[in-house]
Design an enzyme around this catalytic site. Sequence first.
Site, PDB file in Angstrom:
ATOM      1  N   LYS A 198       0.816  -1.230   0.000  1.00 30.93           N
ATOM      2  CA  LYS A 198       0.000   0.000   0.000  1.00 30.93           C
ATOM      3  C   LYS A 198       0.842   1.269   0.000  1.00 30.93           C
ATOM      4  CE  LYS A 198      -4.476  -1.461   1.711  1.00 30.93           C
ATOM      5  NZ  LYS A 198      -4.276  -2.908   2.002  1.00 30.93           N
ATOM      6  N   GLU A 254     -10.156   7.492   3.697  1.00 28.50           N
ATOM      7  CA  GLU A 254     -11.017   6.617   4.475  1.00 28.50           C
ATOM      8  C   GLU A 254     -10.275   5.308   4.659  1.00 28.50           C
ATOM      9  OE1 GLU A 254     -11.694   6.901   1.109  1.00 28.50           O
ATOM     10  OE2 GLU A 254     -11.063   4.837   0.734  1.00 28.50           O
ATOM     11  N   SER A 282       1.536  -9.861  -1.206  1.00 25.03           N
ATOM     12  CA  SER A 282       1.214  -8.441  -1.004  1.00 25.03           C
ATOM     13  C   SER A 282       1.572  -7.904   0.370  1.00 25.03           C
ATOM     14  CB  SER A 282      -0.282  -8.221  -1.273  1.00 25.03           C
ATOM     15  OG  SER A 282      -1.068  -9.082  -0.472  1.00 25.03           O
TER      16      SER A 282
END
Length: 393
Positions: free
Chosen positions: A89, A111, A377
């Site tokens: 991320k 958010e 990931s």
Amino acid sequence: MNYQVDQNGFYGNYGGAFIPEALSPIITKLQNEYVQIIQEPSFQKEMEELLKDYVGRPTPLYFAKGLSKKYNTKVYLKREDLCHTGAHKINNTIGQILLAKKLGKNKIVAETGAGQHGVATATVCALMGMECIVYMGALDIARQAPNVARMKMLGAEVRAAESGAKTLKEAVDEALMYWVENPDDTFYLIGSAVGPHPYPDMVSRFQSVISKEIRKQLLEKEGKEEPDYIIACVGGGSNAVGAFYHFLEDNNVKLIVAEGGGEGADTDKTAATSYVGKPGVLHGSKTLFMQDEQGEPLEAYSVSAGLDYPGFGPLYAHMKEQNRAEFYAIKDDEAMQAGLNLCKDEGIIPAIESSHALAVLEQRKFKEDDIVVINLSGRGDKDLDNYRSYFNF
Ligand SMILES: *Cc1c(COP(=O)(O)O)cnc(C)c1O
């Protein structure tokens, strides 16, 4: 077939920007400027330096001996789990905060559902000295205490969304409302390849460093840049598009998507969008998502908080329509077992999201000389409680 967005932000029949009138000026400005800003040499240089020295890139492409032997094929793991903050991320949040800076903004609003994107956002805001407001459903705040603590420690203000079901959807609504009211000094930082154009393409470009590195690393290790298969899990689709990006137009490279199957795609406890999703507009773009008869999004379910999303980005709806990828709905039990297996076979504790991609090895045969790249990931530290209660450690 083309897998890049067109002028209007569409991938075939999906994508676009379906937004409230009030957001139109800021979104239009962003649409007109983002490509040029991202391609400026000064932007590229700053991004590359941060990815190298702050995030820790390039991440290794690791030949997984144990898995390769077990499944009688050549398995490589792309180690996004080794990025700063523990997942892919951060590649995207670094890119978007640099863009926000170029646009002259000094405040970030975001958010978050389970809190992972909130943490990655709070991290880069601390790095850049920007104010950070993260909206999070009140229910999620109660469920995800460690990530709330991380965000606060990093200096972010966490605001509870108290309306409706008090989860991600309400957090999105309130973050958007904040942006509508504060368009001049605020940038809205989206965490996956979702949302109105240009976000899906922008996030894809920032994550595409993953496949750029895979090409280079495979050339060094195998003497060719293309694997036979790439497997990645999809919540909204950001780690997967990162791993797929530089192979999308190359049909010799087969792409495999692992979704959160939950208790099964044929039950109502699932997040398997490709099986049960229908076309409609979700979070500002046309895509497939799980919906009721009125077209309202249904609550998604997966053991993995990062895959627990009722839709996916518009690129995946297009890939599904074009048969560009195989889609697997991986059940909770299958993912948990695959996660435990990776610990035993390779000494790596994966994020439960990533375990869904690993589980494909159990479900599909590969040839002995196939090169299979799995995008790992994230790391499993955040999921230890979950693994522990599941396996009774
Ligand atoms: C958030 C997250 C995902 C799912 O998001 P995508 O945008 O689909 O990549 C997958 N894996 C990890 C480790 C995550 O934190």
